[in-house]
Each structure stands twice: as structure tokens, then as C-alpha cells.
Design a protein around this motif. Structure first.
Motif, PDB file in Angstrom:
ATOM      1  N   VAL A 261       0.712  -1.202   0.210  1.00  0.00           N
ATOM      2  CA  VAL A 261      -0.225  -0.066  -0.015  1.00  0.00           C
ATOM      3  C   VAL A 261       0.989   1.324  -0.184  1.00  0.00           C
ATOM      4  CG1 VAL A 261      -1.720   1.106   1.393  1.00  0.00           C
ATOM      5  CG2 VAL A 261      -1.714  -1.071   1.419  1.00  0.00           C
ATOM      6  N   LEU A 262       0.867   2.121  -1.018  1.00  0.00           N
ATOM      7  CA  LEU A 262       1.352   3.290  -1.129  1.00  0.00           C
ATOM      8  C   LEU A 262       0.825   4.390  -0.574  1.00  0.00           C
ATOM      9  CD1 LEU A 262       3.269   2.872  -4.699  1.00  0.00           C
ATOM     10  CD2 LEU A 262       4.042   2.256  -2.539  1.00  0.00           C
ATOM     11  N   ASP A 263      -0.451   4.587  -0.640  1.00  0.00           N
ATOM     12  CA  ASP A 263      -1.394   5.377  -0.056  1.00  0.00           C
ATOM     13  C   ASP A 263      -2.976   4.844  -0.331  1.00  0.00           C
ATOM     14  OD1 ASP A 263      -2.494   6.437  -2.357  1.00  0.00           O
ATOM     15  OD2 ASP A 263      -0.773   7.863  -2.478  1.00  0.00           O
ATOM     16  N   SER A 264      -3.596   5.800   0.075  1.00  0.00           N
ATOM     17  CA  SER A 264      -5.242   5.166   0.346  1.00  0.00           C
ATOM     18  C   SER A 264      -5.471   4.871  -1.246  1.00  0.00           C
ATOM     19  CB  SER A 264      -6.164   6.174   0.926  1.00  0.00           C
ATOM     20  OG  SER A 264      -5.908   7.138   0.043  1.00  0.00           O
ATOM     21  N   ALA A 265      -5.042   5.450  -2.177  1.00  0.00           N
ATOM     22  CA  ALA A 265      -5.526   5.217  -3.539  1.00  0.00           C
ATOM     23  C   ALA A 265      -4.849   4.328  -4.331  1.00  0.00           C
ATOM     24  CB  ALA A 265      -5.814   6.587  -4.491  1.00  0.00           C
ATOM     25  N   VAL A 266      -3.478   4.138  -3.982  1.00  0.00           N
ATOM     26  CA  VAL A 266      -2.429   3.477  -5.015  1.00  0.00           C
ATOM     27  C   VAL A 266      -1.823   2.270  -4.302  1.00  0.00           C
ATOM     28  CG1 VAL A 266      -0.463   3.733  -6.238  1.00  0.00           C
ATOM     29  CG2 VAL A 266      -2.055   5.546  -5.985  1.00  0.00           C
ATOM     30  N   ILE A 267      -1.862   1.300  -4.793  1.00  0.00           N
ATOM     31  CA  ILE A 267      -1.173  -0.174  -4.571  1.00  0.00           C
ATOM     32  C   ILE A 267      -0.117  -0.629  -5.528  1.00  0.00           C
ATOM     33  CG2 ILE A 267      -1.549  -2.381  -3.606  1.00  0.00           C
ATOM     34  CD1 ILE A 267      -4.437  -0.920  -2.913  1.00  0.00           C
ATOM     35  N   ASP A 268       1.137  -0.864  -4.898  1.00  0.00           N
ATOM     36  CA  ASP A 268       1.872  -1.437  -5.950  1.00  0.00           C
ATOM     37  C   ASP A 268       1.782  -3.009  -5.695  1.00  0.00           C
ATOM     38  OD1 ASP A 268       3.991  -1.414  -7.565  1.00  0.00           O
ATOM     39  OD2 ASP A 268       5.649  -1.063  -6.128  1.00  0.00           O
ATOM     40  N   SER A 269       1.409  -3.441  -6.960  1.00  0.00           N
ATOM     41  CA  SER A 269       1.334  -4.765  -7.273  1.00  0.00           C
ATOM     42  C   SER A 269       2.393  -5.266  -8.144  1.00  0.00           C
ATOM     43  CB  SER A 269       0.096  -5.105  -8.084  1.00  0.00           C
ATOM     44  OG  SER A 269       0.035  -6.329  -8.808  1.00  0.00           O
ATOM     45  N   PRO A 270       3.155  -6.464  -7.667  1.00  0.00           N
ATOM     46  CA  PRO A 270       4.134  -7.036  -8.565  1.00  0.00           C
ATOM     47  C   PRO A 270       4.069  -7.523  -9.873  1.00  0.00           C
ATOM     48  CG  PRO A 270       3.616  -8.714  -6.914  1.00  0.00           C
ATOM     49  CD  PRO A 270       2.751  -7.198  -6.585  1.00  0.00           C
ATOM     50  N   VAL A 271       2.885  -7.670 -10.257  1.00  0.00           N
ATOM     51  CA  VAL A 271       2.601  -7.960 -11.595  1.00  0.00           C
ATOM     52  C   VAL A 271       1.690  -6.951 -12.482  1.00  0.00           C
ATOM     53  CG1 VAL A 271       1.026  -9.800 -13.035  1.00  0.00           C
ATOM     54  CG2 VAL A 271       2.282 -10.528 -11.137  1.00  0.00           C
TER      55      VAL A 271
END
Lengths: 322, 145
Positions: free
Chosen positions: B46-56
Motif C-alpha cells: 500500500v503506497l497510499d489510500s488510492a495506490v497499491i503497488d502490485s508486483p504483476v
């Protein structure tokens, strides 16, 4: 539709490559394996074609079915591979089973529910196996001689009781074999959905369950969970009893060997909702003018002759009922 | 305590992904437990409430999380509702047990989720029986799915 069909679907981030060969394929498994991502990509390609940025390669059109208007959508889809994501409750309805039973499509369905109204094979339940950005389908239940839950392949399974799904010819055959043995009880569960209920009443007996693998998919998860703690229970899941007879070599029909080698090339999904129905039709047709004339309701006594029954039992490698 | 109703439960939220999309709040995503769940199940940060870093998939919004994690987040934040936990794979089972240890939790299951080799306290609402292992759970719950 018949035959095996390869599907390659990819975008810049992920690529799926797999083959399907029956009218119903189930996908389940852990969360975050890419099941919904696969359906999303198929949908985007279906709606927007190459302009979606998704590349999809298949010899059949791939469509997505969803929402309240599924029935109307389905009526406009022919000769296609139809994907359905989880969250579509209609999949569990009898209306859906009825609607797809005589269509010429193949269906790829994402759900963890058993869905007993759909006669799908134990061989067509898959999870998605990922290696980095590449996904393919991995069969969930691996069989050895069509035996499930056997840890020691060197020793034949010698049950104390046999439970058959069938209550017709198949049951009559195994009941007779067990009666001749004298030490094995045999009874019918009267349908696949009753097998679990019958087994849990006495789960510690050495039990062999014989059922039609071609349509037994809906029962597999709970039975495999049960027998995980009861290794005395073994499943034997040929495609069907009629498949066993065809496989035995008793039938003099030159086309049988090729059919059994590649059933998918012969079985039209529009005509046969599941493969065991085809094998029954094939056996009836192939024996109609012989002493082995087959009828599903009442077993022809010729199949109980020792030299005939031995040939059928010989197909059941790893099982000793004599 | 974890309460489970097995089989069809009309009052349960069946399509948890649609429900999540329309009700989730930013704080639900940045909550420390949610961050842990997202990292464990989706292998994403979770980077912030609106952005998540997915490996794929790269940078994704919360609505693109897996169906399993979205259902776990709903279970944590809307205890008054019952959610269809068959949207969760077996890799969510440990988290469901953990959420139930924090507070009473009731879920609906339409398949036999594997809660692992360990012991637990689960009340099967269909029969009002409490079970402590998969060996005890399967023969009862299997009759309803």
C-alpha cells in the motif's frame, strides 16, 4: 463444439496460455492468482477487440457472460468459449444448467462452489499456476489409474465396502462381483450428491467409492477434504461404467480405441452435456447386435460371466475385488 | 469466535467485489492490518489510500485488489454484515481466524474452506455446533455445501 482449444491472452503485463477440452472447465484456488484478471482481459478483448490492447489468440471466439441479463446474452452466443467470473450467482441456478445443456459453446467458470447442477469432470478443475507474469492452468486433482487418495501404489486397494453412485447397471455389476467375493458389502448411494452423506455415517470403514468421474467434479472438494483425515477411503473415478466396458476391449468396434484416446474429438457438446452420456450411447450402439447388448437400466447377465467381468475388472488397476 | 453459516444465505452479501467498490473508505486501505493482509495475500504494498503497488499489475487502485483481500477488508470494517467468504481462497483462511479472534465474526461459506492443520473455535450456525479442527468441521459442514 468439440475438440481441444488453446487460448492465449496477454497484455503488456501478463500472459495466460492454456488449453480446454470439455464443455465445462472450472477454475478455483487461492486468492490473488489472477482468475479475475484473466476474465477482465477476455472481457476487454470481447468488447473492444484489438483496440483493447489485449491480444487474444484462439480458434474460437471468447466471450464473457455476466449480470442479470445473462440469459439474453447467452442466446446470442454460439460456437464460442464463454468465461464467467465469480460473483455471478446465476451459475448456481438450475435455469443456467438447463440453458447451457444443449448449447454448442464451451464454458470456463470461476467459482469455489461445487455447483452440483453442472455435470463437470474431476479432470477439468484447475487452479491458475503463476510463474512471474505467465499464467497457465494446473489440474487440481491428479489421478493415478483414476484412483484418488492412494498413497501406496504398490499395494492393491482391498475394500470392505463398495459404494457406487450408480443404482442401475453399474451397481448391479459391482454388487454381483462383491457378492461372489463374499467379504465385501456393496450398496448404491443413489446419486453423486448422496455419497458424502453415506460415507460420513461410518467414515472409518475401508471404503471404495466408484462414481462417474465425467460428472463428479462438484463432489470432489468435500470428499477430498473428508478423506484427507480418513485414508481408508479411496475414490475410483472412471469416466463412467460404460467407459470401463469400452476400455476393457470386450467390444468389437474398431473406432473405440481412437475415441477413448481422444474423446474430445468425437463428443459434440451440444448433444452430450457430459461425456458419460456419450459413452453410454456409444456402448449401446456398439453392442446392439451382439450377446453383450447393453442396457443401462438392467444389466445384461452376459456381463456377469466370469470371463467378461474379469476383463472389466482388469481395467481397474490397483483395485482387488476378487 | 468465528461463526459460519454454510450454504445459501440470502441475507449475505454475495458479490463482495461490487459491494467493496461502492462502500470502501480510504482509511480501510491504510489501516495497519489491511496493509498486512494486502502484503500477505496479494504480495502488494500500500503506497497510499488510492495506490497499491502490485508486483504483476503495477500501480493499481484498491478496487483492483484480489476478491479475497477485498472481502477480508469488508469483514474487518463492517462487522454488522455477513459476507460471502467463498470469494476468499484458502490463503485467506488464517486471516479470517485472526479477524475472529479480534472480535466476533459471522461469515457465509458456500464451499469447504481449509482452515489448516491447527486448532480453532468455529461455530457452525447450521447446527449450532462448535468445532475445533478440520477433522471435526468437514463431516458437519460438508452436508450443507
Amino acid at each position: 463444439m468439440k475438440g481441444m482449444h488453446r487460448i492465449i491472452v496477454q497484455n503488456k503485463r501478463i500472459r495466460y496460455d492454456f488449453e480446454i477440452r470439455r464443455n465445462i472447465t472450472m477454475i478455483r484456488g487461492d486468492s490473488a492468482t489472477g482468475k479475475t484478471a484473466l476474465i477482465d482481459m477476455v472481457r476487454e478483448h470481447y468488447e473492444n477487440g484489438e483496440a483493447s490492447g489485449v491480444e487474444l489468440t484462439c480458434d474460437k471466439e471468447c466471450a464473457v457472460l455476466e449480470g442479470r441479463t445473462w440469459s439474453g446474452q447467452l442466446s446470442m452466443i454460439q460456437d464460442s468459449i464463454v468465461f464467467i467470473d465469480e460473483g455471478n450467482e446465476f451459475v448456481m441456478s438450475d435455469d443456467f444448467a438447463s440453458a447451457i445443456s444443449d448449447t454448442d459453446n464451451y464454458y470456463v467458470i470461476v467459482t469455489r462452489e461445487g455447483v452440483p447442477s453442472l455435470p463437470y469432470s474431476v479432470d477439468e478443475i484447475y487452479g491458475i499456476r503463476n510463474s512471474g507474469k505467465y499464467g497457465t492452468l494446473k489440474r487440481t486433482y491428479n489421478e493415478f489409474y483414476r484412483l484418488y487418495q492412494v498413497s501406496d501404489y504398490d499395494q492393491a486397494v482391498k475394500p470392505e465396502r463398495v459404494i457406487t453412485e450408480d443404482s442401475n447397471a453399474g451397481f448391479q455389476f459391482f454388487e454381483n462381483v462383491c457378492r461372489e467375493n463374499g467379504r465385501i458389502a456393496c450398496f448404491s448411494a443413489h446419486g453423486k450428491s448422496n455419497i458424502f452423506t453415506v460415507i460420513v455415517k461410518s467414515p472409518d470403514e475401508k471404503t471404495l467409492v466408484i462414481a462417474d468421474g465425467a460428472a463428479f467434479g462438484s463432489e470432489m472438494e468435500k470428499l477430498m477434504r473428508l478423506i484427507k483425515n480418513h485414508p481408508n477411503i479411496v475414490l475410483y473415478l472412471p469416466e463412467s461404467f460404460e467407459w470401463l466396458i469400452l476400455k476393457s476391449g470386450l467390444i468389437e468396434d474398431g473406432s473405440v480405441a481412437e475415441i477413448l484416446e481422444h474423446p474430445e474429438n468425437h463428443i459434440e457438446s451440444e448433444k452430450y452435456f457430459s461425456w458419460e452420456r456419450y459413452f453410454t450411447t456409444k456402448l449401446v450402439q456398439s453392442t446392439q447386435d451382439s450377446y453383450l447388448k447393453y442396457a443401462k437400466r438392467q444389466l445384461n447377465p452376459a456381463y456377469l460371466q466370469e470371463k467378461v467381468s474379469d476383463r472389466i475388472l482388469a481395467v481397474m488397476k490397483g483395485i482387488d475385488l476378487r | 469466535m468465528l461463526n459460519i453459516y454454510y450454504g445459501n444465505m440470502p441475507e449475505a452479501v454475495f458479490n463482495t467485489s461490487v459491494y467493496f467498490k461502492n462502500v470502501y473508505e480510504d482509511e480501510w486501505i491504510t489501516d495497519p492490518v489491511a496493509r498486512e493482509m494486502i502484503l500477505d495475500v496479494d504480495k502488494s504494498i500500500v503506497l497510499d489510500s488510492a495506490v497499491i503497488d502490485s508486483p504483476v499489475m503495477g500501480k493499481i487502485p484498491p478496487v483492483s485488489l484480489s476478491g479475497g483481500v477485498k472481502t477480508l477488508i469488508l469483514m474487518k470494517n463492517e462487522r454488522s454484515k455477513v459476507f460471502n467468504a467463498s470469494a476468499c481462497g484458502d490463503n485467506c483462511a488464517g486471516w479470517i481466524l485472526r479477524l475472529a479472534r479480534m472480535d466476533e465474526l459471522t461469515i457465509n461459506l458456500r464451499h469447504l474452506m481449509d482452515f489448516g492443520e491447527g486448532t480453532f473455535d468455529i461455530c457452525i450456525l447450521n447446527t449450532n455446533q462448535i468445532v475445533h479442527s478440520m477433522r471435526e468441521l468437514v463431516p458437519i459442514a460438508g452436508l450443507y455445501v
